[in-house]
Scaffold this motif. Structure first.
Motif, PDB file in Angstrom:
ATOM      1  N   UNK A  64      38.293 -39.596  41.339  1.00 49.83           N
ATOM      2  CA  UNK A  64      38.742 -39.107  40.032  1.00 49.83           C
ATOM      3  C   UNK A  64      40.145 -39.607  39.711  1.00 49.83           C
ATOM      4  N   UNK A 103      34.858 -39.524  48.152  1.00 49.76           N
ATOM      5  CA  UNK A 103      35.985 -39.376  47.222  1.00 49.76           C
ATOM      6  C   UNK A 103      35.513 -39.293  45.774  1.00 49.76           C
ATOM      7  N   UNK A 105      32.945 -37.619  44.778  1.00 49.74           N
ATOM      8  CA  UNK A 105      32.100 -36.420  44.684  1.00 49.74           C
ATOM      9  C   UNK A 105      30.616 -36.739  44.786  1.00 49.74           C
ATOM     10  N   UNK A 215      41.680 -39.104  49.887  1.00 46.00           N
ATOM     11  CA  UNK A 215      41.500 -40.434  49.312  1.00 46.00           C
ATOM     12  C   UNK A 215      42.258 -41.483  50.110  1.00 46.00           C
ATOM     13  N   UNK A 286      47.984 -37.771  39.628  1.00 48.72           N
ATOM     14  CA  UNK A 286      47.663 -36.353  39.416  1.00 48.72           C
ATOM     15  C   UNK A 286      48.014 -35.945  38.001  1.00 48.72           C
ATOM     16  N   UNK A 289      45.225 -36.985  35.899  1.00 44.93           N
ATOM     17  CA  UNK A 289      44.084 -36.078  36.007  1.00 44.93           C
ATOM     18  C   UNK A 289      44.261 -34.889  35.074  1.00 44.93           C
TER      19      UNK A 289
ATOM     20  N   UNK B  13      28.475 -32.285  48.583  1.00 40.53           N
ATOM     21  CA  UNK B  13      29.166 -33.153  47.639  1.00 40.53           C
ATOM     22  C   UNK B  13      30.631 -33.194  48.061  1.00 40.53           C
ATOM     23  N   UNK B  14      31.231 -34.371  48.118  1.00 42.11           N
ATOM     24  CA  UNK B  14      32.617 -34.527  48.536  1.00 42.11           C
ATOM     25  C   UNK B  14      33.575 -33.973  47.489  1.00 42.11           C
ATOM     26  N   UNK B  15      34.861 -34.102  47.733  1.00 41.13           N
ATOM     27  CA  UNK B  15      35.466 -34.817  48.859  1.00 41.13           C
ATOM     28  C   UNK B  15      35.952 -33.926  50.007  1.00 41.13           C
ATOM     29  N   UNK B  54      42.489 -29.703  41.488  1.00 45.52           N
ATOM     30  CA  UNK B  54      41.854 -30.578  40.498  1.00 45.52           C
ATOM     31  C   UNK B  54      41.354 -31.880  41.117  1.00 45.52           C
ATOM     32  N   UNK B  77      29.425 -32.253  40.217  1.00 43.72           N
ATOM     33  CA  UNK B  77      30.330 -33.242  39.625  1.00 43.72           C
ATOM     34  C   UNK B  77      30.479 -33.021  38.118  1.00 43.72           C
TER      35      UNK B  77
END
Lengths: 293, 222
Positions: A64, A103, A105, A215, A286, A289, B13-15, B54, B77
């Motif tokens: 993300x 990473x 998801x 990450x 961040x 995001x 589901x990650x992370x 987040x 997701x």
């Protein structure tokens, strides 16, 4: 499950069975479940691992924050290095692939954790593909990896917040090395040496992710963790032994983890996370995001 | 005791097992308090949940859990888009709970129909969770098994009475945790059971004159 690898190795050798068989029987007895049910669960885990490897190698996934992604595919399509065409390069690609999926998801198997989820599938599926090993033997190898991980959980830790990255990718490397040695025909005692050889190479490894996110460097640390596992496998199968028993190497990991400053335990207070570039990237990404949300 | 399948798993589901899978499980537990997907929810994130939530998809995982998605459900997701599409009113806020709170803690207020509840829970790592408070009462719920949690007046024979209701319904008790603040004060009981009892059992327990409050929570571990 066993609390010491030495006991498990002694029991397996006394009975003339593999560590995976011992692990499956012990788990079935512990949980009061049929052994085949445990194998089925491990087989499902392996299928998820295979799916994550394949998905990550497509190369179009990004986290993300955008900090990681797309690198696994470069080991398939990018320019060759000295190890082009070898299992080594393929294992690196698979480790990056799983961690890039994580990473972004995607679905992975936390084995032992999500942050260290790339090492075990990379080493086992990569070497199985290279050597033409059938699925059932990879399922067995997962049982051995689970046994080793359970010992680490009992004696030390499997959490970066408690023990640094040595407890995540380090433990994963120990699990993968031991499991692969059995899969490739090694004895229970060689499994122990492979675990010790891999884990000694990751002692002291800190957990220092940028912004506290799984990450950077986590994705790459899974690849280097897999590389350490491969080194340990090669040495153990060559008959090399490590003088300090695996249990004591694992205890050492726990002891180092407990005395590790909190900055190096997943808090983003030290290590790469605290470098000028690390701080800048975390802040920018961040902030990005938040703006997108 | 460590299980092999805890080490090779969960599928998720990650992370992050703590910030994503654990958060999802806390959402799954909170929805049990209102008997289904809440229409409104306030999620107050504390500590590391607030700081790195987040980037770890903690908000998505919590929202997905409230909607009944499991930790391995890829819809996690898209959970924030789904709540918008479904017209659910979920709000996220950063907060600071007391100093003793675990770094990965969330306070969840859920509303569905005329039911409303508040739960405080933490994600302990490797996907393990602990609910520490429901509607202001201290509890200890791990979600490893189906759970009945209740607050009762401190009367003699209360545990035996509830155990009888469960055994009559053919529900096996795995663990029991009993505590009270003082003699004659509120008694807190947490029954972990192997089978999730039906509504009749819950209603029978709630119907006991000395039971102030009782909830069923589902098993949320793998």
């Amino acid at each position: 499950m066993y609390r010491t690898l030495a006991d498990a190795i002694a029991d397996a050798e006394a009975r003339g069975i593999s560590l995976s068989q011992l692990a499956l029987e012990t788990e079935a007895a512990d949980q009061g479940r049929p052994l085949e049910e445990i194998r089925d669960a491990l087989r499902r885990a392996l299928h998820v691992m295979n799916g994550a490897v394949a998905r990550g190698l497509e190369g179009d996934l990004f986290s993300s924050s955008g900090l990681v992604g797309g690198d696994a595919a470069k080991l398939r399509t990018g320019p060759p290095g000295p190890l082009a065409g070898t299992a080594f390069r393929d294992v690196l690609a698979r480790a990056l692939a799983v961690q890039e999926v994580n990473a972004a998801m995607g679905v992975i198997v936390a084995a032992p954790t999500a942050g260290g989820a790339g090492v075990l599938p990379a080493v086992l599926t990569g070497l199985a593909a290279a050597k033409g090993i059938d699925e059932e033997r990879v399922v067995d190898a997962l049982a051995t990896a689970g046994l080793i991980g359970a010992v680490v959980a009992e004696r030390a830790s499997l959490s970066g917040a408690e023990g640094g990255c040595q407890a995540e990718t380090g433990a994963a490397a120990g699990m993968a090395a031991g499991a692969a040695v059995e899969m490739l025909g090694g004895t229970p005692s060689q499994v122990g040496h492979a675990t010790a050889l891999a884990q000694q190479g990751t002692l002291g490894l800190v957990c220092d992710p940028l912004g506290g996110l799984v990450e950077l460097p986590c994705v790459f640390r899974n690849a280097t963790g897999a590389a350490i596992a491969l080194a340990a496998i090669e040495m153990a199968l060559a008959g090399i032994t490590f003088a300090i028993p695996a249990d004591e190497v694992i205890d050492t990991m726990g002891e180092i983890g407990r005395s590790m400053d909190v900055r190096y335990r997943e808090t983003a207070g030290g290590g790469l996370a605290a470098t000028p570039t690390g701080r800048r990237l975390a802040k920018e990404r961040l902030y990005d995001l938040k703006r997108k949300a | 005791m460590v299980s092999l399948l805890d080490i090779i798993g969960p599928v998720m589901v990650g992370p992050s097992s703590s910030h994503t899978a654990g958060a999802c499980r806390l959402g799954l537990l909170a929805r049990c308090l209102v008997g289904g997907t809440p229409e409104r929810a306030l999620l107050e994130l504390h500590g590391s949940f607030a700081r790195t939530g987040e980037g770890h998809g903690t908000d998505k995982a919590l929202a997905g859990g409230l909607m009944g998605f499991r930790p391995d459900d890829e819809r996690l997701r898209e959970a924030l888009d789904i709540i918008e599409r479904e017209g659910l009113d979920y709000r996220f806020e950063k907060t600071t709970l007391d100093d003793e709170a675990h770094p990965n803690t969330v306070r969840i207020t859920v509303e569905r129909g005329d039911r409303k509840s508040v739960m405080v829970g933490s994600s302990l790592g490797a996907g393990r969770v602990l609910v520490t408070e429901i509607d202001g009462y201290p509890v200890h719920v791990t979600g490893n098994l189906h759970t009945i949690v209740l607050v009762a007046e401190d009367v003699k024979g209360s545990v035996a009475r509830i155990a009888t209701i469960l055994s009559d319904a053919n529900v096996n008790i795995a663990t029991l945790r009993l505590s009270r603040k003082s003699r004659g004060g509120d008694a807190f009981m947490v029954f972990e059971v192997d089978e999730q009892p039906g509504d009749a059992v819950r209603d029978a327990i709630r119907g006991l004159p000395w039971v102030k409050w009782a909830f069923r929570l589902d098993k949320v571990s793998a």
